[in-house]
Design a protein around this motif. Structure first.
Motif, PDB file in Angstrom:
ATOM      1  N   GLY A   1     -14.745  -1.125  -0.062  1.00  0.00           N
ATOM      2  CA  GLY A   1     -13.875  -0.688  -1.151  1.00  0.00           C
ATOM      3  C   GLY A   1     -13.090   0.548  -0.765  1.00  0.00           C
TER       4      GLY A   1
ATOM      5  N   GLN B   1      -9.002   5.652   6.302  1.00  0.00           N
ATOM      6  CA  GLN B   1      -7.911   5.293   7.207  1.00  0.00           C
ATOM      7  C   GLN B   1      -7.205   6.546   7.733  1.00  0.00           C
ATOM      8  OE1 GLN B   1      -5.717   2.800   4.521  1.00  0.00           O
ATOM      9  NE2 GLN B   1      -7.131   1.062   4.772  1.00  0.00           N
TER      10      GLN B   1
ATOM     11  N   PHE C   1       0.841  -1.199   0.000  1.00  0.00           N
ATOM     12  CA  PHE C   1       0.000   0.000   0.000  1.00  0.00           C
ATOM     13  C   PHE C   1       0.876   1.248   0.000  1.00  0.00           C
ATOM     14  CE2 PHE C   1      -3.432  -2.476   2.568  1.00  0.00           C
ATOM     15  CZ  PHE C   1      -3.693  -3.236   1.437  1.00  0.00           C
TER      16      PHE C   1
HETATM   17  P1  AMP Z   1     -12.442  -2.600   2.181  1.00  0.00           P
HETATM   18  O1  AMP Z   1     -13.095  -1.281   1.953  1.00  0.00           O
HETATM   19  O2  AMP Z   1     -11.994  -2.748   3.569  1.00  0.00           O
HETATM   20  O3  AMP Z   1     -13.282  -3.744   1.705  1.00  0.00           O
HETATM   21  O4  AMP Z   1     -11.084  -2.639   1.332  1.00  0.00           O
HETATM   22  C1  AMP Z   1     -11.017  -2.754  -0.052  1.00  0.00           C
HETATM   23  C2  AMP Z   1      -9.659  -3.260  -0.536  1.00  0.00           C
HETATM   24  O5  AMP Z   1      -8.671  -2.237  -0.423  1.00  0.00           O
HETATM   25  C3  AMP Z   1      -9.120  -4.442   0.266  1.00  0.00           C
HETATM   26  O6  AMP Z   1      -8.680  -5.418  -0.645  1.00  0.00           O
HETATM   27  C4  AMP Z   1      -7.934  -3.890   1.022  1.00  0.00           C
HETATM   28  O7  AMP Z   1      -6.918  -4.842   1.246  1.00  0.00           O
HETATM   29  C5  AMP Z   1      -7.466  -2.755   0.140  1.00  0.00           C
HETATM   30  N1  AMP Z   1      -6.824  -1.681   0.912  1.00  0.00           N
HETATM   31  C6  AMP Z   1      -7.018  -1.355   2.198  1.00  0.00           C
HETATM   32  N2  AMP Z   1      -6.252  -0.304   2.554  1.00  0.00           N
HETATM   33  C7  AMP Z   1      -5.570   0.067   1.465  1.00  0.00           C
HETATM   34  C8  AMP Z   1      -4.598   1.102   1.196  1.00  0.00           C
HETATM   35  N3  AMP Z   1      -4.219   1.969   2.124  1.00  0.00           N
HETATM   36  N4  AMP Z   1      -4.106   1.174  -0.053  1.00  0.00           N
HETATM   37  C9  AMP Z   1      -4.501   0.301  -1.013  1.00  0.00           C
HETATM   38  N5  AMP Z   1      -5.386  -0.688  -0.829  1.00  0.00           N
HETATM   39  C10 AMP Z   1      -5.928  -0.810   0.399  1.00  0.00           C
END
Ligand code: AMP
Length: 463
Positions: free
Chosen positions: A90, A70, A63
């Motif tokens: 996402g 976050q 990442f």
């Molecule tokens: P979520 O919204 O938690 O379902 O996350 C969506 C996707 O984004 C998941 O596959 C995570 O692993 C990925 N993800 C989470 N944080 C980051 C970040 N800081 N940068 C890139 N991808 C991320």
């Protein structure tokens, strides 16, 4: 002369950010905050005070920077206060609550025999629960935190054994968790960090009584993180009862908005044209990439999937009537690209984290614009581009105006037919629209029919 320090201090620290910079950053990333003493966002991973073992995992994942939720959610959660997060699947919201959860667990006395979990994550669907668990396993590995996933539709034995061994993090759907509590396979006396993920969807699915029962067993001085993609009254009411002095962080504008990385096409069709249009579209776009097709009903899902398979398309379907084993299998075939077409109903597909869905097709228009935005949001994730195709019939006319607003906001074209429907005009009699129905397609159809030695399409009931 003073020697240069071996390690340069960070050039930009969170403390050094002026109020104006904070404002600018929030604006740029569409972060809205509410609540008392809101901490400043963290622009980089180095700015957030996670222990090294947590940061290492983030780096390993490759990442580059925190996502918006976050950046603002981490410093909030790390203060130990309650948090309302309005963010979509996402957006990176899972790690927004999981990484602080890992820090939280490591600050607690270790589990004693008979102890229940320290962190409880409630999620509406088995699929989402499993995805959360995968993130928990990946990012909690270096801190040796154990987790398990408790959901219905599978034998209880392995879940019971996990609970009895002792796990710090439990990710659960409400029904099965209550089963486990009622039969004393676990207890919630040690839960001090509670996450309700997709609260709106849990309420939609009628889980409110179960959620209340579960939360009533958790100590009131817990930290609660409450997540929802939308903020209707019922969701807000529950938040008011469960949370104390929360921060609130909203990602994206308060108005319903689609991800701008998604190209959106809307085709005005009649019900009877849908199947043929779908096949035409698939012929046009099918290149082995993953295609997710949404239907209104489980029956429709089954029917269209069967028809697609009969016509030679690698399609599988996922919906609430399928057994857990079948859903898991379908999802894994889809994720692995072995069956690149998946048809789904909203409930089954909500929250699915499948990477690289290139196309979303709304075979049936959903029951709300919020669902529309959610559905098409299965593509265009994590910086990728995606495309959404939507069949829109006269029966959907009441959504035309709002749909147009969403298309316009995202800089998408609005066809004259749709615009007319938005103004209250009746739709064209036989769906003059079309994504890209070209003569070339028709020629190709004829060629292929000849090759296959059958009147392709002639036998289909939709013709
Ligand atoms: P979520 O919204 O938690 O379902 O996350 C969506 C996707 O984004 C998941 O596959 C995570 O692993 C990925 N993800 C989470 N944080 C980051 C970040 N800081 N940068 C890139 N991808 C991320």
């Amino acid at each position: 002369m003073i020697a240069a320090p071996a390690i340069l201090p960070p050039t930009v620290t969170v403390e050094a950010m002026s109020e104006m910079e904070v404002e600018e950053y929030r604006q740029k990333r569409e972060i809205t905050v509410e609540g008392r003493d809101v901490p400043k966002p963290v622009k980089s991973f180095a700015d957030v005070r996670f222990p090294d073992y947590v940061l290492q995992e983030v780096m390993k994942a490759g990442f580059v920077e925190p996502t918006a939720i976050q950046a603002q959610g981490w410093p909030m959660a790390l203060k130990g206060r309650d948090l309302i997060g309005i963010a979509e699947t996402g957006s990176g919201k899972t790690l927004a609550y999981l990484l602080p959860a890992i820090v939280h667990v490591n600050a607690q006395p270790i589990l004693a025999p008979g102890d229940g979990p320290i962190v409880l994550v409630l999620a509406p669907t088995r699929e989402l629960a499993v995805q959360i668990q995968q993130e928990a396993a990946k990012f909690g590995a270096s801190s040796r935190i154990k987790n398990t996933c408790i959901y219905g539709g599978v034998p209880k034995g392995p879940q019971v054994r996990d609970l009895q061994k002792g796990v710090e993090i439990v990710i659960a759907t409400p029904g099965r968790l209550i089963d486990m509590l009622d039969s004393h396979h676990t207890n919630l006396r040690r839960v001090t960090y509670l996450v309700l993920d997709e609260a709106d969807r849990m309420l939609d699915m009628g889980f409110e009584p179960q959620i209340r029962k579960i939360v009533s067993q958790i100590r009131p001085d817990r930290q609660t993180l409450y997540w929802s993609a939308t903020w209707p009254k019922e969701v807000e009411q529950l938040a008011r009862q469960f949370l104390y002095n929360p921060y609130k962080v909203i990602i994206g504008s308060a108005d319903l908005k689609a991800n701008h990385a998604i190209r959106q096409h809307v085709d005005i069709v009649s019900e009877s044209q849908k199947y043929n249009k779908l096949v035409k579209l698939l012929e046009d776009i099918m290149d082995g990439s993953r295609i997710l097709i949404f239907m209104d009903t489980k029956k429709g899902c089954d029917q269209i999937t069967r028809q697609l398979r009969m016509d030679g398309w690698p399609a599988l379907s996922i919906h609430g009537d399928k057994s857990q084993a079948e859903r898991d299998w379908v999802l894994s075939e889809f994720k692995a690209g072995k069956s690149p077409i998946m048809t789904a109903t909203d409930v089954a597909a909500r929250g699915l984290d499948v990477k690289d869905v290139k196309y979303v097709i709304n075979y049936d228009f959903p029951g709300s614009l919020e669902d529309y935005v959610h559905r098409i949001g299965r593509t265009g994730r994590a910086g990728a581009k995606g495309t959404a195709y939507t069949f829109f019939t006269a029966a959907n006319a009441r959504f035309a105006k709002e749909l147009i607003a969403i298309l316009k906001e995202a800089g998408q074209k609005v066809s004259p037919e749709l615009a007319a429907m938005g103004r209250g005009a009746p739709p064209p009699p036989s769906g003059h629209g079309g994504f890209r129905v070209r003569d070339r397609d028709r020629d190709r159809d004829r060629d292929r029919d000849r090759d296959r030695g059958k009147g392709y399409g002639g036998s289909r009931p939709w013709n």
